[in-house]
Enzyme design. Structure first.
Site, short mmCIF file in Angstrom:
data_model
loop_
_atom_site.label_atom_id
_atom_site.label_comp_id
_atom_site.label_asym_id
_atom_site.label_seq_id
_atom_site.Cartn_x
_atom_site.Cartn_y
_atom_site.Cartn_z
N GLU A 111 0.90 -1.23 0.00
CA GLU A 111 0.07 -0.01 0.00
C GLU A 111 0.78 1.43 -0.08
OE1 GLU A 111 -3.94 -1.26 2.02
OE2 GLU A 111 -2.48 -1.00 3.40
N CYS A 124 3.40 8.54 1.44
CA CYS A 124 3.94 7.41 2.33
C CYS A 124 4.25 6.29 1.47
CB CYS A 124 3.06 7.24 3.45
SG CYS A 124 3.68 6.03 4.70
N CYS A 131 6.95 -7.03 6.75
CA CYS A 131 7.92 -6.88 7.52
C CYS A 131 8.42 -7.72 8.30
CB CYS A 131 7.58 -5.38 8.30
SG CYS A 131 8.87 -4.52 8.88
N CYS A 135 7.41 -5.25 15.36
CA CYS A 135 7.17 -4.50 16.48
C CYS A 135 5.67 -4.91 17.04
CB CYS A 135 7.15 -3.20 15.85
SG CYS A 135 8.67 -2.64 15.10
N CYS A 138 2.50 -2.61 15.62
CA CYS A 138 2.33 -2.57 14.12
C CYS A 138 1.67 -3.56 13.64
CB CYS A 138 3.69 -2.34 13.57
SG CYS A 138 3.59 -2.05 11.90
N CYS A 360 -0.62 5.55 10.55
CA CYS A 360 0.81 4.94 10.64
C CYS A 360 0.42 3.48 11.52
CB CYS A 360 1.71 5.69 11.73
SG CYS A 360 1.94 7.41 11.27
N1 SAH Z 1 10.18 0.00 9.47
C1 SAH Z 1 10.33 1.47 9.70
C2 SAH Z 1 9.35 2.12 8.63
C3 SAH Z 1 7.85 2.14 9.08
S1 SAH Z 1 7.39 3.80 9.70
C4 SAH Z 1 10.43 2.24 10.92
O1 SAH Z 1 9.89 1.24 11.87
O2 SAH Z 1 10.58 3.08 11.22
C5 SAH Z 1 5.99 3.59 10.39
C6 SAH Z 1 6.03 4.38 11.75
O3 SAH Z 1 4.62 4.22 12.12
C7 SAH Z 1 6.87 3.87 12.64
O4 SAH Z 1 7.35 4.70 13.50
C8 SAH Z 1 6.31 2.65 13.57
O5 SAH Z 1 6.75 2.44 14.45
C9 SAH Z 1 4.83 3.44 13.57
N2 SAH Z 1 3.82 2.73 14.05
C10 SAH Z 1 3.52 1.32 13.71
N3 SAH Z 1 2.53 0.99 14.20
C11 SAH Z 1 1.93 1.88 14.63
C12 SAH Z 1 0.42 2.34 15.22
N4 SAH Z 1 -0.28 0.89 15.41
N5 SAH Z 1 0.24 3.36 15.69
C13 SAH Z 1 0.95 4.60 15.55
N6 SAH Z 1 2.28 4.27 14.95
C14 SAH Z 1 2.66 3.01 14.56
#
Ligand code: SAH
Length: 387
Positions: A111, A124, A131, A135, A138, A360
């Site tokens: 996406e 974005c 991935c 995390c 996420c 995000c």
């Molecule tokens: N893998 C990279 C790129 C992803 S960026 C990284 O981790 O930085 C996406 C951003 O959104 C990251 O900061 C991630 O930690 C954050 N994110 C992931 N899940 C989220 C959620 N459920 N709510 C808010 N932010 C989230």
């Protein structure tokens, strides 16, 4: 055979279709494009012309490239294509955010999201299907199948957005796509070579022409790649910190077990090109009763000492069965004030496109269901390749 499953049926149909063996010109660096065209006897200046047609004008049909001879155009059409990813779904949020689901020839999907604001428009972009980081907060991390995107698939996301926003040829000003954030699906520094090629194409000022100052790459902390990213690409860096102790970060951002907080922050201290004018963004997801106390805000301030930093607080965006809740507005405000009073700008990121699961951490595509035999074949292939 289980023909009731539409995904399986679709995979088999795709396998049965005669493959298009023409080479895609999108995603080749300038040097690669010259070499590719030399194979069909074209001179170097042809690469220059094609570059402008593809990346400045957005042309996809060789017939439209009128500065090329008729004969050369016909020849190209037989051997090459200027391909775009297929768009299988398009969504638009009540707040104007748009999300596209892109499908590649092997059936995998990612996406990308366009977020319009008053003074800018941010795309974005995803770097991987799925991935590997897992995390805990996420959604993308729950997706099983993962592969790297090619440079063509990364640049293709930008070109698709420009198609959809009607922004060809590349406008000099008043653009709707002004900024790019590598914050979609995947960890860009685990696919550095392809991301790097793609961003160099995106930054080329005879093409898509987005300056490095308008591009931000976000990483969960692949420490050994951070320096190279700064030295070679010079883009803005964002770091997904999310916790101030290794104990907690080991759990919610598991890559921390490999590259703990102290090492990550050391890489930030020496990030090439960062300065008070170009600060590193520290992303911090606000998880209720997990990482959002005033004591943690004070510890964050202590950790950032000496780094040209700003903090981006991201209220947790929920997804089905997520094991977390968003911090309360009061907790977010207290946290933000502590960071702000210490001299760091600490804006709270407004969730955008939540109604279309575009905020995000909400991105996730359905991995295509492969038959077991195909999965085993791919595993064997990968094992052989890494042997
Ligand atoms: N893998 C990279 C790129 C992803 S960026 C990284 O981790 O930085 C996406 C951003 O959104 C990251 O900061 C991630 O930690 C954050 N994110 C992931 N899940 C989220 C959620 N459920 N709510 C808010 N932010 C989230």
């Amino acid at each position: 055979m289980d023909t009731l499953d539409p995904m399986v049926a679709e995979t088999e149909a795709a396998v049965a279709a005669p493959p298009d063996t023409r080479v895609n010109l999108v995603g080749l660096t300038r040097e690669e494009l010259v070499a590719e065209l030399a194979k069909i006897g074209a001179e170097k200046f042809r690469a220059q012309q094609l570059w402008q047609w593809m990346y400045n004008r957005g042309a996809t049909d060789f017939e439209a490239m009128t500065s090329l001879s008729k004969k050369f155009r016909a020849q190209l059409a037989e051997t090459h294509v200027v391909a775009r990813p297929a768009i299988t779904r398009a969504y638009e949020s009540v707040d104007g955010t748009r999300k596209w689901l892109l499908k590649f020839p092997d059936g995998q999907e990612v996406e990308s999201v366009h977020i319009p604001e008053d003074d800018r428009g941010t795309l974005c972009v995803s770097s991987q299907v799925g991935c590997t980081l897992t995390c805990k907060f996420c959604h993308t991390g729950t997706q099983k199948l993962v592969r790297n995107l090619t440079p063509a698939e990364i640049v293709g996301q930008v070109m698709n957005a420009r198609d959809k926003l009607g922004e060809w040829p590349t406008p000099a000003e008043d653009r709707q796509l002004t900024n790019i954030v590598m914050m979609g699906m995947g960890e860009p520094l685990y696919n550095y070579e392809n991301v790097s090629k793609a961003l160099k194409i995106v930054m080329d000022n005879e093409g898509l022409s987005l300056s490095k100052r308008k591009i931000t790459l976000s990483t969960a902390g692949v420490v050994p790649m951070i320096e190279r990213c700064g030295a070679e690409l010079g883009v803005n860096l964002a770091v997904s910190l999310h916790a101030v102790t290794d104990e907690l970060r080991d759990v919610i951002v598991p890559i921390n077990k490999k590259y703990p907080i102290a090492e990550l922050l050391q890489a930030c201290r020496t990030y090439p090109g960062s300065s008070n004018a170009r600060r590193i963004t520290f992303e911090y997801v606000m998880l209720k009763d997990v990482n959002d106390s005033p004591a943690e805000a004070r510890e964050l301030v202590r950790l950032l000492d000496g780094i040209p930093a700003k903090v981006n607080l991201i209220p947790f965006n929920p997804w089905p069965d997520a094991p977390f809740e968003r911090s309360t507005s009061a907790a977010i405000k207290i946290f933000a004030d502590i960071v702000n009073d210490a001299g760091y700008s600490s804006p709270v990121r407004t969730p955008r496109g939540q109604d279309i699961m575009a905020a995000c951490g909400q991105l996730k595509s359905e991995s295509i269901k492969l038959r077991k035999s195909e999965l085993l074949r791919r595993e064997a292939e990968a094992a052989a390749a890494s042997a």
